[in-house]
Write an enzyme that holds these catalytic residues in place. Structure first.
Site, PDB file in Angstrom:
ATOM      1  N   CYS A  62       0.835  -1.213   0.000  1.00 31.91           N
ATOM      2  CA  CYS A  62       0.000   0.000   0.000  1.00 31.91           C
ATOM      3  C   CYS A  62       0.866   1.259   0.000  1.00 31.91           C
ATOM      4  O   CYS A  62       1.385   1.670   1.047  1.00 31.91           O
ATOM      5  CB  CYS A  62      -0.924  -0.020   1.218  1.00 31.91           C
ATOM      6  N   CYS A 113      -0.493   4.103   2.195  1.00 35.68           N
ATOM      7  CA  CYS A 113      -0.284   3.917   3.639  1.00 35.68           C
ATOM      8  C   CYS A 113       1.175   4.164   4.019  1.00 35.68           C
ATOM      9  O   CYS A 113       1.457   4.751   5.062  1.00 35.68           O
ATOM     10  CB  CYS A 113      -0.647   2.499   4.077  1.00 35.68           C
ATOM     11  N   ASP A 114       2.114   3.687   3.210  1.00 39.30           N
ATOM     12  CA  ASP A 114       3.517   3.631   3.639  1.00 39.30           C
ATOM     13  C   ASP A 114       4.455   4.560   2.879  1.00 39.30           C
ATOM     14  O   ASP A 114       5.624   4.687   3.257  1.00 39.30           O
ATOM     15  CB  ASP A 114       4.044   2.185   3.489  1.00 39.30           C
TER      16      ASP A 114
END
Ligand code: NAP
Length: 310
Positions: A137, A140-141
């Site tokens: 992701c 997300c990261d």
């Protein structure tokens, strides 16, 4: 009356675009609806930075915001939401039951809208370094890779879109694809090729992901030249396709050989009163716009099924 005592007109498993669109349509037509979601509203689209091909939003809309708006619209019409993970289902008969981590829920009809998840690559080192440089992701990261070097694996729309997103943070993004030709639509290919931070490594596969506490490099094989080398990277983002979230179904509805739910154009599965919508259904085009259309159809068909039972 508690939720466990209630027999809902429609139980929806999955709070992504398909499930929430169905919730809007069903609750707006006065059906009692419970949506069971294990993570966050919006499903996979909530992890997309900008949804720019949904009709009516020329500037695009953030994936997270889109999910929240869908949930708010469903709640406005009376939809209830349960944060729970489904562990099993019993779909035969008039009253269907869904077992979850928060207890058992009952419904006269059920909509399966559990979507898909990222497929692991299966490379040595991937499992051990998950969360330590191996990610599925970018939204997300991505932030953790500011001024770092990352690799993205895959040649589809997701790999290119997320690879471009990662250039906001990373100083260099390698897109590693197993063939000489990319699968992504040409618009994305052109944009990615124009991005000075992106370098394509085509005809190349990852043999191994290396690192002790965190990803340090990937061992690559260029298939054409039969050349192997270690490429230093700080992170690896996997975009090698999707898998349906259908394990919890066992053999309760008909699935295809890849595990996607078989449903007709009215979203009816092999079990009366049970519908499937969105990415989890065997279909050609997995997009938000097709997911919400599936959801609307499923809700209307569930309503008709209930009317016929009266
Ligand atoms: P995808 O289209 O299935 O692409 C997966 C990519 O991973 C392909 O390039 C494939 O290579 C590669 N791959 C698969 N297994 C591999 C392996 N074992 N080793 C190395 N490479 C491997 O998946 P996706 O990009 O996640 O897209 C999924 C769906 O969502 C598609 O329908 C896509 O159009 C849609 N989507 C749309 C948008 C958008 O509209 N903006 C954005 C994202 C996704 P090959 O090409 O050689 O098969």
């Amino acid at each position: 009356m508690t939720r466990q005592d209630t027999i809902y007109d429609l139980l929806i498993i999955g709070g992504g675009p398909a499930g929430l669109a169905a919730a809007v349509y069903a609750s707006r037509s006065m059906m009692s609806v419970l949506v069971i979601e294990s993570m966050l509203s919006g499903g996979q689209i909530a992890t997309t930075e900008n949804l720019d091909n949904y009709p009516g939003f020329p500037e695009g809309i953030g994936g997270m915001e889109f999910g929240q708006q869908l949930e708010a619209q469903a709640r406005k019409f009376g939809t209830e939401m349960a944060l729970a993970t489904v562990t099993g289902v019993s779909l035969q008969g008039e009253i269907k039951t869904v077992e979850t981590t928060e207890g058992t829920f009952r419904g006269r009809t059920v909509l399966l809208a559990t979507g898909t998840r990222s497929r692991p690559l299966g490379a040595p080192g991937e499992e051990e370094l998950k969360g330590k440089g191996v990610s599925y992701c970018a939204t997300c990261d991505g932030f953790f890779y500011t001024d770092r070097v990352v690799a993205v694996v895959g040649g589809g729309d997701s790999a290119l879109e997320e690879g471009m997103y990662l250039t906001k943070f990373a100083k260099k993004v390698y897109i590693i694809h197993r063939r000489n030709q990319l699968r992504a639509i040409s618009l994305l290919q052109e944009k990615a090729k124009d991005n000075p931070k992106i370098e394509f490594l085509l005809d190349t596969v990852i043999e191994k992901i290396n690192g002790r506490d965190h990803v340090e490099s990937v061992t690559l094989l260029n298939k054409g030249e039969n050349k192997t080398w270690d490429l230093p990277v700080d992170g690896v983002f996997m975009y090698v396709g999707l898998m349906p979230n259908t394990e919890f179904l066992g053999d309760s509805v008909a699935l295809d050989e890849s595990g996607y739910i078989l449903a007709n154009e009215n979203m009816e599965t092999s079990v009366p009163g049970v519908y499937a919508a969105g990415d989890v259904r065997q279909k050609l085009l997995r997009q938000v716009v097709t997911a919400v259309a599936d959801g609307a159809i499923a809700a209307v068909m569930a309503g008709r099924y209930l009317d016929e039972k009266k």
